[in-house]
Write an enzyme that holds these catalytic residues in place. Structure first.
Site, PDB file in Angstrom:
ATOM      1  N   THR A   8       0.808  -1.214   0.000  1.00 30.30           N
ATOM      2  CA  THR A   8       0.000   0.000   0.000  1.00 30.30           C
ATOM      3  C   THR A   8       0.843   1.267   0.000  1.00 30.30           C
ATOM      4  O   THR A   8       1.977   1.275   0.491  1.00 30.30           O
ATOM      5  CB  THR A   8      -0.903   0.002   1.260  1.00 30.30           C
ATOM      6  OG1 THR A   8      -1.544   1.260   1.394  1.00 30.30           O
ATOM      7  CG2 THR A   8      -0.092  -0.243   2.530  1.00 30.30           C
ATOM      8  N   ASP A   9       0.253   2.359  -0.494  1.00 29.44           N
ATOM      9  CA  ASP A   9       0.940   3.659  -0.437  1.00 29.44           C
ATOM     10  C   ASP A   9       0.986   4.207   0.993  1.00 29.44           C
ATOM     11  O   ASP A   9       1.730   5.136   1.289  1.00 29.44           O
ATOM     12  CB  ASP A   9       0.270   4.672  -1.382  1.00 29.44           C
ATOM     13  CG  ASP A   9      -1.203   4.915  -1.093  1.00 29.44           C
ATOM     14  OD1 ASP A   9      -1.758   4.270  -0.164  1.00 29.44           O
ATOM     15  OD2 ASP A   9      -1.815   5.752  -1.794  1.00 29.44           O
ATOM     16  N   GLU A  10       0.177   3.605   1.904  1.00 29.82           N
ATOM     17  CA  GLU A  10       0.127   4.124   3.274  1.00 29.82           C
ATOM     18  C   GLU A  10       1.446   3.945   4.011  1.00 29.82           C
ATOM     19  O   GLU A  10       1.669   4.588   5.037  1.00 29.82           O
ATOM     20  CB  GLU A  10      -1.007   3.452   4.060  1.00 29.82           C
ATOM     21  CG  GLU A  10      -2.358   3.702   3.434  1.00 29.82           C
ATOM     22  CD  GLU A  10      -3.533   3.524   4.382  1.00 29.82           C
ATOM     23  OE1 GLU A  10      -3.326   3.337   5.585  1.00 29.82           O
ATOM     24  OE2 GLU A  10      -4.670   3.588   3.883  1.00 29.82           O
ATOM     25  N   TYR A  19      -2.077  -0.602  10.913  1.00 29.49           N
ATOM     26  CA  TYR A  19      -2.196  -1.282   9.607  1.00 29.49           C
ATOM     27  C   TYR A  19      -0.985  -0.972   8.729  1.00 29.49           C
ATOM     28  O   TYR A  19      -0.308  -1.880   8.237  1.00 29.49           O
ATOM     29  CB  TYR A  19      -3.489  -0.854   8.899  1.00 29.49           C
ATOM     30  CG  TYR A  19      -3.478  -1.166   7.415  1.00 29.49           C
ATOM     31  CD1 TYR A  19      -3.546  -2.471   6.955  1.00 29.49           C
ATOM     32  CD2 TYR A  19      -3.370  -0.139   6.459  1.00 29.49           C
ATOM     33  CE1 TYR A  19      -3.507  -2.762   5.587  1.00 29.49           C
ATOM     34  CE2 TYR A  19      -3.337  -0.409   5.103  1.00 29.49           C
ATOM     35  CZ  TYR A  19      -3.400  -1.733   4.668  1.00 29.49           C
ATOM     36  OH  TYR A  19      -3.355  -2.015   3.322  1.00 29.49           O
ATOM     37  N   LYS A  59       2.065  -3.381   7.287  1.00 34.47           N
ATOM     38  CA  LYS A  59       2.353  -3.569   5.855  1.00 34.47           C
ATOM     39  C   LYS A  59       3.804  -3.156   5.559  1.00 34.47           C
ATOM     40  O   LYS A  59       4.492  -3.799   4.769  1.00 34.47           O
ATOM     41  CB  LYS A  59       1.376  -2.738   4.999  1.00 34.47           C
ATOM     42  CG  LYS A  59      -0.062  -3.228   4.991  1.00 34.47           C
ATOM     43  CD  LYS A  59      -0.240  -4.615   4.392  1.00 34.47           C
ATOM     44  CE  LYS A  59      -0.058  -4.662   2.901  1.00 34.47           C
ATOM     45  NZ  LYS A  59      -0.416  -6.008   2.358  1.00 34.47           N
TER      46      LYS A  59
HETATM   47  P1  NAD Z   1      -9.744  -7.560   1.875  1.00 33.51           P
HETATM   48  O1  NAD Z   1      -9.807  -7.231   3.318  1.00 33.51           O
HETATM   49  O2  NAD Z   1     -10.929  -7.312   1.016  1.00 33.51           O
HETATM   50  O3  NAD Z   1      -9.371  -9.112   1.696  1.00 33.51           O
HETATM   51  C1  NAD Z   1      -8.377  -9.730   2.457  1.00 33.51           C
HETATM   52  C2  NAD Z   1      -8.489 -11.240   2.221  1.00 33.51           C
HETATM   53  O4  NAD Z   1      -7.428 -11.882   2.946  1.00 33.51           O
HETATM   54  C3  NAD Z   1      -9.804 -11.845   2.716  1.00 33.51           C
HETATM   55  O5  NAD Z   1     -10.301 -12.753   1.755  1.00 33.51           O
HETATM   56  C4  NAD Z   1      -9.401 -12.558   3.986  1.00 33.51           C
HETATM   57  O6  NAD Z   1     -10.227 -13.689   4.287  1.00 33.51           O
HETATM   58  C5  NAD Z   1      -7.971 -12.974   3.682  1.00 33.51           C
HETATM   59  N1  NAD Z   1      -7.165 -13.157   4.881  1.00 33.51           N
HETATM   60  C6  NAD Z   1      -7.046 -12.286   5.929  1.00 33.51           C
HETATM   61  N2  NAD Z   1      -6.250 -12.838   6.877  1.00 33.51           N
HETATM   62  C7  NAD Z   1      -5.840 -14.036   6.399  1.00 33.51           C
HETATM   63  C8  NAD Z   1      -5.000 -15.056   6.916  1.00 33.51           C
HETATM   64  N3  NAD Z   1      -4.425 -14.951   8.124  1.00 33.51           N
HETATM   65  N4  NAD Z   1      -4.799 -16.169   6.156  1.00 33.51           N
HETATM   66  C9  NAD Z   1      -5.388 -16.310   4.955  1.00 33.51           C
HETATM   67  N5  NAD Z   1      -6.210 -15.373   4.429  1.00 33.51           N
HETATM   68  C10 NAD Z   1      -6.425 -14.258   5.140  1.00 33.51           C
HETATM   69  O7  NAD Z   1      -8.460  -6.808   1.332  1.00 33.51           O
HETATM   70  P2  NAD Z   1      -8.241  -6.068  -0.066  1.00 33.51           P
HETATM   71  O8  NAD Z   1      -8.814  -4.719   0.027  1.00 33.51           O
HETATM   72  O9  NAD Z   1      -8.632  -6.966  -1.155  1.00 33.51           O
HETATM   73  O10 NAD Z   1      -6.640  -5.909  -0.030  1.00 33.51           O
HETATM   74  C11 NAD Z   1      -5.803  -6.930  -0.556  1.00 33.51           C
HETATM   75  C12 NAD Z   1      -4.356  -6.529  -0.368  1.00 33.51           C
HETATM   76  O11 NAD Z   1      -4.110  -5.298  -1.023  1.00 33.51           O
HETATM   77  C13 NAD Z   1      -3.952  -6.306   1.090  1.00 33.51           C
HETATM   78  O12 NAD Z   1      -2.663  -6.810   1.268  1.00 33.51           O
HETATM   79  C14 NAD Z   1      -3.969  -4.794   1.258  1.00 33.51           C
HETATM   80  O13 NAD Z   1      -3.051  -4.379   2.236  1.00 33.51           O
HETATM   81  C15 NAD Z   1      -3.549  -4.357  -0.119  1.00 33.51           C
HETATM   82  N6  NAD Z   1      -4.053  -3.018  -0.533  1.00 33.51           N
HETATM   83  C16 NAD Z   1      -5.386  -2.772  -0.535  1.00 33.51           C
HETATM   84  C17 NAD Z   1      -5.848  -1.536  -0.986  1.00 33.51           C
HETATM   85  C18 NAD Z   1      -7.320  -1.201  -1.033  1.00 33.51           C
HETATM   86  O14 NAD Z   1      -7.655  -0.063  -1.357  1.00 33.51           O
HETATM   87  N7  NAD Z   1      -8.226  -2.123  -0.766  1.00 33.51           N
HETATM   88  C19 NAD Z   1      -4.930  -0.570  -1.395  1.00 33.51           C
HETATM   89  C20 NAD Z   1      -3.553  -0.850  -1.305  1.00 33.51           C
HETATM   90  C21 NAD Z   1      -3.137  -2.097  -0.906  1.00 33.51           C
HETATM   91  O1  DAU Z   2      -4.253   3.878   0.363  1.00 36.42           O
HETATM   92  C1  DAU Z   2      -4.409   2.495   0.293  1.00 36.42           C
HETATM   93  C2  DAU Z   2      -5.285   2.011   1.438  1.00 36.42           C
HETATM   94  O2  DAU Z   2      -6.610   2.416   1.125  1.00 36.42           O
HETATM   95  C3  DAU Z   2      -5.219   0.500   1.636  1.00 36.42           C
HETATM   96  O3  DAU Z   2      -3.925   0.127   2.002  1.00 36.42           O
HETATM   97  C4  DAU Z   2      -6.226   0.044   2.708  1.00 36.42           C
HETATM   98  O4  DAU Z   2      -6.237  -1.374   2.787  1.00 36.42           O
HETATM   99  C5  DAU Z   2      -7.599   0.530   2.298  1.00 36.42           C
HETATM  100  O5  DAU Z   2      -8.545   0.207   3.312  1.00 36.42           O
HETATM  101  C6  DAU Z   2      -7.594   2.042   2.064  1.00 36.42           C
HETATM  102  O6  DAU Z   2      -7.353   2.733   3.313  1.00 36.42           O
HETATM  103  P1  DAU Z   2      -8.151   4.063   3.700  1.00 36.42           P
HETATM  104  O7  DAU Z   2      -8.113   4.226   5.155  1.00 36.42           O
HETATM  105  O8  DAU Z   2      -7.717   5.202   2.852  1.00 36.42           O
HETATM  106  O9  DAU Z   2      -9.627   3.623   3.192  1.00 36.42           O
HETATM  107  P2  DAU Z   2     -11.079   3.857   3.810  1.00 36.42           P
HETATM  108  O10 DAU Z   2     -12.061   3.441   2.776  1.00 36.42           O
HETATM  109  O11 DAU Z   2     -11.215   3.258   5.170  1.00 36.42           O
HETATM  110  O12 DAU Z   2     -11.135   5.435   3.958  1.00 36.42           O
HETATM  111  C7  DAU Z   2     -10.963   6.303   2.863  1.00 36.42           C
HETATM  112  C8  DAU Z   2     -11.025   7.719   3.365  1.00 36.42           C
HETATM  113  O13 DAU Z   2     -12.368   7.993   3.788  1.00 36.42           O
HETATM  114  C9  DAU Z   2     -10.158   7.968   4.574  1.00 36.42           C
HETATM  115  O14 DAU Z   2      -9.631   9.290   4.496  1.00 36.42           O
HETATM  116  C10 DAU Z   2     -11.110   7.860   5.762  1.00 36.42           C
HETATM  117  C11 DAU Z   2     -12.420   8.338   5.177  1.00 36.42           C
HETATM  118  N1  DAU Z   2     -13.641   7.702   5.733  1.00 36.42           N
HETATM  119  C12 DAU Z   2     -13.706   6.350   5.783  1.00 36.42           C
HETATM  120  C13 DAU Z   2     -14.826   5.725   6.268  1.00 36.42           C
HETATM  121  C14 DAU Z   2     -14.905   4.204   6.350  1.00 36.42           C
HETATM  122  C15 DAU Z   2     -14.708   8.494   6.125  1.00 36.42           C
HETATM  123  O15 DAU Z   2     -14.651   9.738   6.053  1.00 36.42           O
HETATM  124  N2  DAU Z   2     -15.833   7.881   6.583  1.00 36.42           N
HETATM  125  C16 DAU Z   2     -15.944   6.524   6.706  1.00 36.42           C
HETATM  126  O16 DAU Z   2     -16.992   6.004   7.165  1.00 36.42           O
END
Ligand code: NAD
Ligand code: DAU
Length: 360
Positions: free
Chosen positions: A141-143, A166, A170
């Site tokens: 992630t970019d975080e 989180y 990562k």
């Molecule tokens: P998600 O939460 O939707 O899915 C995570 C999956 O991993 C689920 O299917 C869960 O059952 C599985 N999992 C969790 N713990 C596990 C374990 N101990 N063993 C086996 N499986 C397990 O997540 P996502 O949003 O699809 O993100 C996927 C990846 O991408 C993550 O590594 C996250 O950090 C990264 N990422 C996500 C975003 C985003 O915006 N969603 C952005 C940047 C990076």
């Molecule tokens: O940047 C990549 C990341 O993006 C991933 O690594 C994470 O897995 C993914 O969950 C996401 O993180 P964020 O914290 O940015 O996503 P989230 O959807 O939780 O929140 C997006 C923005 O919206 C953040 O600034 C918080 C805000 N927010 C979120 C929720 C859930 C609100 O204002 N209200 C809300 O109810």
């Protein structure tokens, strides 16, 4: 820019972790239909609250010879080793993680176990394969880079400054992957991407949460002043970027992936309200913007993320295709058409089904 170097790597048995989650399920769907991949996919997922096998029910039915599901926790090193041997795993694409920042603030323990220890177990299992192993791709992630001010972009050489449990977990997993490349020559690549959106995202994240609440006439919680900025990447664009890196990226390298779509949260929430008012007006014509409620800010809330993906563009020829406006429209429409999927999530029926299937 045109891609210069076509893939020379053919993965036969690709282990995808977290394939029942949001991005993982989109990736498997993308890859199994991709003419450049004819191998098997072994999906290892322990099905936490975020893992839903329904996301891939059609793939499991249509591709039974090439798609294998294993309900296994990546924290269980012994089981992982057996899977690597049994399926002759030659590559990994690692998505499995605890992924929600708010949950990591309330209960960080699982983030440490899955994101750090789980990644370590996978690296060890991959290392044990020796010369048979071709690639470990780590999805991050970019975080990890922390928070930006009003200007600037995250580049691959931006120092790590994670601010939440989180992002710290990562960051730790990124370092482990890099260390296994440097110390043990494990073939590895890493991608750090911005906020994904699109089909199958669990409705705890901003975009699906707002869509669902708006449809139900519930309040739309916006943290702080709503002016935090994220860059938004359509999930299919992300899947294409990952595959491009896996097939043509340089081992030991990190690639940033972005959507070219910086947005303030409040603007996104307003856009969703307006799209829904247009295609599914509320009773009595009430405007959904009236449901917006500013609530307490997230502790340690990063102010702005923005990605410079010039390296991925220049070296591997990738750029995002979807504009935020069209991607958001498609996403809202997708959720409107998923009555059964949403009902199963909202009632917890998918969890009950998992319990029944895997109770022994
Ligand atoms: P998600 O939460 O939707 O899915 C995570 C999956 O991993 C689920 O299917 C869960 O059952 C599985 N999992 C969790 N713990 C596990 C374990 N101990 N063993 C086996 N499986 C397990 O997540 P996502 O949003 O699809 O993100 C996927 C990846 O991408 C993550 O590594 C996250 O950090 C990264 N990422 C996500 C975003 C985003 O915006 N969603 C952005 C940047 C990076
Ligand atoms: O940047 C990549 C990341 O993006 C991933 O690594 C994470 O897995 C993914 O969950 C996401 O993180 P964020 O914290 O940015 O996503 P989230 O959807 O939780 O929140 C997006 C923005 O919206 C953040 O600034 C918080 C805000 N927010 C979120 C929720 C859930 C609100 O204002 N209200 C809300 O109810």
């Amino acid at each position: 820019m045109k891609r210069k170097n076509k893939s020379k790597i053919a993965f036969k048995n690709l282990l995808v972790t977290g394939g029942c989650g949001f991005i993982g399920s989109n990736f498997i769907r993308y890859l199994i239909n991709n003419k450049d991949f004819s191998g098997r996919i072994i999906n290892v997922d322990c099905l936490t609250y975020a893992g839903n096998p329904e996301n891939l029910a059609d793939i499991a039915a249509d591709y039974s010879a090439r798609y294998i599901f294993q309900k296994v926790n990546i924290c269980d090193a012994e089981k992982l080793d057996k899977i690597f041997l049994k399926y002759d795993v030659d590559a990994v694409c690692h998505f499995a993680a605890e992924s929600h920042v708010d949950r990591s603030i309330k209960a960080p323990g699982d983030f440490i176990q899955t994101n750090i220890v789980g990644t370590f177990n996978l690296l060890e299992a991959a290392k044990a394969r020796g010369d048979k192993f071709k690639l470990f791709h780590h999805v991050s992630t970019d975080e990890v880079y922390g928070s930006l001010g009003a200007k600037g972009f995250f580049r691959e050489d931006t120092p790590y400054r994670p601010n939440s449990p989180y992002s710290a977990s990562k960051a730790s997993s990124d370092h482990l992957v890099r260390a296994y490349y440097k110390t043990f020559s494990l073939p590895a690549t890493i991608s750090n991407c911005s906020n994904n959106y699109g089909p199958y995202q669990f409705p705890e994240k901003l975009i699906p949460l707002i869509i669902l609440n708006a449809l139900e006439g519930k309040s739309l919680p916006v943290y702080g002043d709503g002016k935090n900025v994220r860059d938004w990447l359509y999930v299919e664009d992300h899947c294409k970027a990952i595959w491009r890196i896996m097939t043509t990226g340089k081992h030991g390298e990190t690639y940033n992936v972005g959507g070219n779509a910086e947005m303030e949260n409040i603007i996104i929430v307003q856009m969703i309200c307006d799209i829904l008012d247009e295609i599914k007006p509320a009773r009595g014509g009430k405007l959904r913007r009236n449901l917006i409620t500013f609530v307490n800010d997230r502790p340690g809330h990063d102010r702005r993320y923005a990605i410079d993906f010039a390296k991925l563009n220049k070296e591997l020829g990738w750029s995002p295709r979807e504009s935020f406006k069209s991607g958001l429209q498609k996403t809202v429409e997708w959720y409107l058409h998923q009555k059964k999927w949403l009902k199963n999530i909202k009632t917890g029926a998918y969890q009950a089904w998992i319990k029944e299937q895997y109770s022994s």
